[in-house]
Scaffold this active site. Sequence first.
Site, PDB file in Angstrom:
ATOM      1  N   HIS A 177      -8.741  -3.905  30.357  1.00 18.54           N
ATOM      2  CA  HIS A 177      -8.101  -2.603  30.137  1.00 18.54           C
ATOM      3  C   HIS A 177      -6.892  -2.674  29.211  1.00 18.54           C
ATOM      4  CE1 HIS A 177      -7.735   1.570  30.726  1.00 18.54           C
ATOM      5  NE2 HIS A 177      -8.063   1.640  32.000  1.00 18.54           N
ATOM      6  N   ASP A 199     -10.246   0.921  26.831  1.00 20.43           N
ATOM      7  CA  ASP A 199      -9.972   1.999  27.782  1.00 20.43           C
ATOM      8  C   ASP A 199     -11.289   2.513  28.370  1.00 20.43           C
ATOM      9  OD1 ASP A 199      -7.220   1.877  27.347  1.00 20.43           O
ATOM     10  OD2 ASP A 199      -7.362   3.207  25.615  1.00 20.43           O
TER      11      ASP A 199
END
Length: 441
Positions: A413, A417
Site C-alpha cells: 500500500h 492504492d
Amino acid sequence: MAKIEIMIPAMGEGITEATITQFLKKEGDFVEEEESIVEIATDKVDSEIPAPQNGKIAKLLFAEGDVAQVGDVVAILIPEGEELNDEELSTASPVQAKTEEKVIELPNEVVAIETEAKMTSKTENGSFISPLVRKIAQEENISLEELNQVQGSGENNRITKKDILQFIENKTSQAKVAEPIVAPVSASPAPAPTSTPVSHQSYNGENVEIIEMDRMRKLIAQYMVQSKQVSPHVTSFIDVDVTGLVQWRNKVKNEFLQKEGQKLTFTPIFVEAVSMALKDYPMVNVSVDGDKIIRKKFINIGMATALPSGNLIVPVIKGADEKNLVGITKQVNDLADRARANKLQPDEIQGSTFTITNLGAFGSTTGTPIINQPEVAILAVGAIKKKPAVIETPQGDTIGIRNIMVLSLSYDHRVVDGALGGMFLKRVAEYLENFDTERKI
C-alpha cells in the site's frame, strides 16, 4: 602447463558469497566435461559447479563448510596427462585478520591513532561470518572478541543475520538492566513499559518432537517476516468465471501433449494473463527504493513452487510477455521439474518483478499471500470449483453450473492504492473470463 581455475560464478543480484557444502570430487580424480565438482549453497538456492572440460582435479583450495566469495577459485583442473609443480599450484592465501593504523581528526583538532581490526570470514572458534554480518558488527561496534561469543545457528555454525541481531538485542537489554533507575521528578504517571517477547515454554519428554528448521526453512521464515515488516499489505479478492477456459483446456490438452510433448496446465495461462495485465498497468510492475519507485520495463514472473521437502522456491519466467503460450508452458514445466529435483541455477530464481502462487493445487479456494520482496504485489489463484451462478442472457437471468475461481491480490500500500490494485485484479479476471475458446495451438 595449462591449468583451469574453477571459480564461484556470479549468481545474480545481491549474491556475493556461497558456502562450500560438499566436494563431489577429490584431488587426483578425473572428471568429464559438465560433471559436477562441488556443491555450493547461497541464501537463495543450492547449486553445483561443473567441470568446463575433461581433466584431473589438481588441487582443492577450500574445505567443506568454508564460505567463498563470488570469483574465488575453489579448485584447479588440469588436462589429462599434464602435471603442475608446487609453484604453479600456489594461490593467494586466505585473507587474515590484520591491524592497521588510521589517522582520525578529532573535533578538538587533536590527531589520534585508531587501531582497527579487520574481520575475517571466521571467528576464532570456527563460526563463519558473512559480509552482511561483518557489516552489521562494524556498524554496531561489535568487536572480534564479542563475535567469538556468538553461537552460529546456520549450517556449519555459520553466524546468520538473525544471530548477530539477537546478540545485539541481548547486549542492549543487559546494558539497560545495568543502568541505575532514576525516579521521575514529575508527579505525572510514568509511561507504560514497552512489551517484551514472552519466553517460550520449554518442552521435552516423549510427548513432543523437536524439529530443527533446515537452512531453506530458516531463510523462508526470515524473508516472510521481513516482507511483512517492509510492506503494508492489503489484499483484494475477485470471483472469476473460467468455464470457457476450462472447456478449452479439456478440449486441447491431449492434442497439446502429442504435438508439443508438454502437459498443458492452467499455470501458463495464468502467467500469460498476468503478463498482459502488467503491460496494461505498469505501475504494479515496480519496486521501491527508499522514496523512489523503480518501474521495470521488462516482465519476469515468479511462480511459487512447493518442493518435496515441504519448502518453497520461486523460479522465474524471464520475459514472460515476449513468449507465446507454448513457450510459457515449456518454461513453466521445465522450471517446475528442475525445482523439485534441486537442479535450478542461481540466476533462475533471481529478477522476478511479480509472483504468482497457486493455492488451488492444494485445494484452497483463496488466501492472503505475502509479497515476494522487492516486488510490490503477488497473485494467489484458488481452486477452480463448480458452483451455481447467475447467468445473464437476452431472455433474462438464469441459474447454471459454472467453473468459478477466486483470485486474491496482496499489494504494497506504499505505492499500490486500492484503486490501482482493484483495477489490475479486475483486468486479470477479464483476460481469463474472455479467453478465446476458438484459440488454436
